[in-house]
Motif scaffolding. Structure first.
Motif, PDB file in Angstrom:
ATOM      1  N   THR A  51       0.822  -1.209   0.000  1.00  0.00           N
ATOM      2  CA  THR A  51       0.000   0.000   0.000  1.00  0.00           C
ATOM      3  C   THR A  51       0.853   1.254   0.000  1.00  0.00           C
ATOM      4  OG1 THR A  51      -1.715  -1.184   1.233  1.00  0.00           O
ATOM      5  CG2 THR A  51      -1.852   1.211   1.222  1.00  0.00           C
ATOM      6  N   GLY A  52       1.947   1.225   0.749  1.00  0.00           N
ATOM      7  CA  GLY A  52       2.784   2.413   0.894  1.00  0.00           C
ATOM      8  C   GLY A  52       3.629   2.738  -0.315  1.00  0.00           C
ATOM      9  N   VAL A  53       3.907   1.736  -1.162  1.00  0.00           N
ATOM     10  CA  VAL A  53       4.738   1.969  -2.351  1.00  0.00           C
ATOM     11  C   VAL A  53       3.836   2.266  -3.531  1.00  0.00           C
ATOM     12  CG1 VAL A  53       6.456   1.017  -3.912  1.00  0.00           C
ATOM     13  CG2 VAL A  53       6.552   0.457  -1.480  1.00  0.00           C
ATOM     14  N   LEU A  81      15.381   0.277   6.670  1.00  0.00           N
ATOM     15  CA  LEU A  81      15.525   0.083   8.117  1.00  0.00           C
ATOM     16  C   LEU A  81      14.624   1.044   8.893  1.00  0.00           C
ATOM     17  CD1 LEU A  81      19.415  -0.340   8.340  1.00  0.00           C
ATOM     18  CD2 LEU A  81      17.667  -2.127   8.375  1.00  0.00           C
ATOM     19  N   VAL A  82      14.495   2.274   8.398  1.00  0.00           N
ATOM     20  CA  VAL A  82      13.614   3.254   9.055  1.00  0.00           C
ATOM     21  C   VAL A  82      12.176   2.759   9.045  1.00  0.00           C
ATOM     22  CG1 VAL A  82      12.599   5.553   8.813  1.00  0.00           C
ATOM     23  CG2 VAL A  82      15.077   5.268   8.655  1.00  0.00           C
ATOM     24  N   LYS A  83      11.715   2.231   7.883  1.00  0.00           N
ATOM     25  CA  LYS A  83      10.328   1.759   7.794  1.00  0.00           C
ATOM     26  C   LYS A  83      10.099   0.543   8.677  1.00  0.00           C
ATOM     27  CE  LYS A  83       9.544   4.865   4.747  1.00  0.00           C
ATOM     28  NZ  LYS A  83      10.907   5.125   4.288  1.00  0.00           N
ATOM     29  N   ILE A  84      11.088  -0.349   8.759  1.00  0.00           N
ATOM     30  CA  ILE A  84      10.959  -1.508   9.645  1.00  0.00           C
ATOM     31  C   ILE A  84      10.757  -1.047  11.084  1.00  0.00           C
ATOM     32  CG2 ILE A  84      12.258  -3.427  10.691  1.00  0.00           C
ATOM     33  CD1 ILE A  84      13.466  -3.958   7.935  1.00  0.00           C
ATOM     34  N   SER A  85      11.520  -0.041  11.513  1.00  0.00           N
ATOM     35  CA  SER A  85      11.424   0.457  12.886  1.00  0.00           C
ATOM     36  C   SER A  85      10.067   1.096  13.155  1.00  0.00           C
ATOM     37  CB  SER A  85      12.535   1.477  13.151  1.00  0.00           C
ATOM     38  OG  SER A  85      13.804   0.884  12.993  1.00  0.00           O
ATOM     39  N   LEU A  86       9.575   1.895  12.216  1.00  0.00           N
ATOM     40  CA  LEU A  86       8.286   2.557  12.409  1.00  0.00           C
ATOM     41  C   LEU A  86       7.132   1.556  12.456  1.00  0.00           C
ATOM     42  CD1 LEU A  86       8.619   5.711  10.148  1.00  0.00           C
ATOM     43  CD2 LEU A  86       8.005   5.728  12.563  1.00  0.00           C
ATOM     44  N   THR A 229      -0.647   4.891   5.744  1.00  0.00           N
ATOM     45  CA  THR A 229      -0.910   3.455   5.822  1.00  0.00           C
ATOM     46  C   THR A 229       0.052   2.737   6.759  1.00  0.00           C
ATOM     47  OG1 THR A 229       0.386   3.194   3.786  1.00  0.00           O
ATOM     48  CG2 THR A 229      -2.000   3.286   3.567  1.00  0.00           C
ATOM     49  N   MET A 230       1.179   3.356   7.088  1.00  0.00           N
ATOM     50  CA  MET A 230       2.048   2.746   8.097  1.00  0.00           C
ATOM     51  C   MET A 230       1.318   2.682   9.435  1.00  0.00           C
ATOM     52  SD  MET A 230       5.947   3.849   7.416  1.00  0.00           S
ATOM     53  CE  MET A 230       6.431   2.406   8.333  1.00  0.00           C
ATOM     54  N   ALA A 231       0.504   3.691   9.721  1.00  0.00           N
ATOM     55  CA  ALA A 231      -0.279   3.682  10.962  1.00  0.00           C
ATOM     56  C   ALA A 231      -1.375   2.627  10.908  1.00  0.00           C
ATOM     57  CB  ALA A 231      -0.887   5.064  11.195  1.00  0.00           C
ATOM     58  N   ALA A 232      -1.805   2.241   9.693  1.00  0.00           N
ATOM     59  CA  ALA A 232      -2.842   1.216   9.551  1.00  0.00           C
ATOM     60  C   ALA A 232      -2.303  -0.183   9.820  1.00  0.00           C
ATOM     61  CB  ALA A 232      -3.451   1.278   8.148  1.00  0.00           C
ATOM     62  N   TYR A 233      -0.979  -0.344   9.897  1.00  0.00           N
ATOM     63  CA  TYR A 233      -0.389  -1.675  10.086  1.00  0.00           C
ATOM     64  C   TYR A 233      -0.954  -2.371  11.324  1.00  0.00           C
ATOM     65  CZ  TYR A 233       3.139  -5.326  10.780  1.00  0.00           C
ATOM     66  OH  TYR A 233       3.779  -6.530  10.976  1.00  0.00           O
ATOM     67  N   GLY A 234      -1.086  -1.639  12.425  1.00  0.00           N
ATOM     68  CA  GLY A 234      -1.602  -2.249  13.651  1.00  0.00           C
ATOM     69  C   GLY A 234      -3.008  -2.784  13.485  1.00  0.00           C
TER      70      GLY A 234
END
Length: 451
Positions: A51-53, A81-86, A229-234
């Motif tokens: 979704t993010g790409v 690595l930044v995206k993995i951490s977030l 959509t990174m916030a939607a991961y949870g």
């Protein structure tokens, strides 16, 4: 980040902390029944990465490769690595606390609710038109004698609406996984066809900042895969049935595999930009239309079949972002409405989990936001985007990723999170670096707006 576990500290006997939030209990023994990480569980991470790409992200990566060759390869790796951490921080909050990310935001004060409410309305309106146009572009290129761009844009929006409206997470995840497979095969295939220079690729892992490359470097680190959509991961983690800390190792494997896959996408597109465009001094259009330009270059260099295959991959990239937002951000909006109705009392709020997500997928709020993403934005397909709306969208969008980074740092270092699952020094370092990076990108984006 230690992979240990503990209780949530949100039971009836927990002492209230600042803002009325319960203080986490002291670390205890690991919970019984902790799941072993397994490839068979992977799913939500693939969904959030796909979704993010978007197509525009891939064009930005291509242009970076065409301008600087392999020199910025290291930035793509750091961005992964930044995206993995977030994403790990988002998933850890949901699993460790049993509460949604919006619950956490509300505990930080009313300003978070106000920001999210304004953001999700304006962002959804403009993004809806962008996503539909992006998905229509490769269809028009594949079928040039068919309907025009506006017609195909409306069709893709309606297909996304119907698909998300009548399906729940399990089917949605399977479709997204297929699209990721198509994206992966096509992008890697094209990168192999252009014959990458392996020596230059490895040399590009050494941090170097050529003149004029700062904006491209920041974009590679922070741009690809970095959206709401990174916030939607949870929420997707909960939809999968992962609802407590026993799933922590599984979530971490899922997240790492997903963003390593994203890293491969980025590296492959950088290779294409370096080999196919940089060496030939070919310039691309900015935005999604740059991929149409690339399709023409591929047709001239490798033939019609490769160009058509690339356009299919372009469609998979764009349409997976469309249905990912239609589902994920609608879930966030439904949760926002739920929490606002329940008020601040924790006992009135439904715990995060598969049952809550399943109910929200069929809720009126979910479907209202689906309709908001689909129909009002169609007006922008005929009109130039209003000046004030473009400014508002740009400013709110630029501030979202710093907002996410800073609030995660706040939540995961406070008594709102069980002691065992609070941030380690590594998590704090990565989230702090991400917050600083996105703040710089925010300033650059706001400064570049057409004031």
């Amino acid at each position: 980040m230690a992979e240990t576990s503990g209780t949530t500290g949100t039971g009836p006997d927990a002492e209230p902390g600042p803002g009325g939030e319960p203080v986490a209990e002291a670390a205890g023994p690991p919970p019984a029944g902790a799941r072993r990480s397994s490839w068979t569980y992977i799913g939500p991470g693939i969904v959030v990465a796909a979704t993010g790409v978007g197509a525009g992200d891939l064009v930005a990566t291509l242009i970076a490769g065409s301008e600087f060759g392999y020199t910025l390869m290291w930035a793509a790796v750091i961005g992964c690595l930044v995206k993995i951490s977030l994403a790990e921080a988002v998933g850890r909050w949901h699993l460790a606390t049993g509460r949604t990310l919006f619950d956490g935001w509300r505990s930080l004060g009313g300003w978070t609710t106000g920001y999210f409410a304004v953001y999700v309305v304006i962002w959804g309106f403009v993004y809806g038109a962008t996503a539909m146009s992006s998905s229509a572009l490769p269809v028009v290129a594949l079928f040039p004698d068919g309907p025009g761009l506006k017609t195909w844009a409306i069709v893709t929006g309606l297909v996304g609406l119907v698909f998300v409206w009548f399906n729940q997470y399990a089917v949605f995840e399977k479709v997204m996984t297929v699209m990721v497979g198509v994206m992966f095969v096509v992008v890697v295939y094209v990168a192999i066809r252009v014959v990458p220079d392996l020596g230059a690729s490895f040399a590009g892992l050494l941090p170097v900042l050529p003149d004029g490359s700062l904006v491209y470097t920041l974009g590679l680190i922070g741009g690809v895969g970095g959206t709401i959509t990174m916030a939607a991961y949870g929420y997707w983690v909960n939809a999968k049935g992962w609802s407590d800390s026993t799933w922590m190792k599984v979530m971490r494997l899922d997240n790492r595999v997903a963003y390593l896959t994203t890293g491969i996408f980025v590296v492959a597109m950088l290779v294409v930009g370096a080999e196919l465009l940089h060496s030939s001094s070919i310039a691309l259009s900015t935005g999604d239309r740059g991929l149409i330009d690339l399709g023409l270059v591929l047709e001239e260099r490798f033939g019609t079949a490769t160009a058509k295959l690339f356009l299919v991959g372009f469609f998979a990239t764009s349409f997976s972002s469309l249905i990912g937002v239609w589902h994920g951000v609608s879930l966030m909006f439904a949760d926002f409405v739920d929490r606002m109705r329940a008020g601040r009392r924790a006992e009135d709020q439904e715990p995060a989990g598969r049952a809550a997500v399943s109910r929200q997928e069929r809720s009126a709020a979910f479907r209202v936001y689906l309709l908001w993403l689909t129909f009002p934005p169609m007006a922008l397909l005929w009109l130039d985007e209003p000046f004030g709306l473009v400014i508002g969208y740009g400013v709110l969008g630029a501030f979202f990723m710093p907002f996410l980074s800073v609030t995660l740092l706040w939540l995961l270092n406070s008594s709102r999170t069980p002691a065992r699952w609070r941030n380690s020094w590594l998590s704090n370092g990565m989230l702090g670096a991400a917050g600083l990076l996105f703040l710089v990108l925010c300033v650059e984006q706001v400064r570049d707006l057409p004031w």
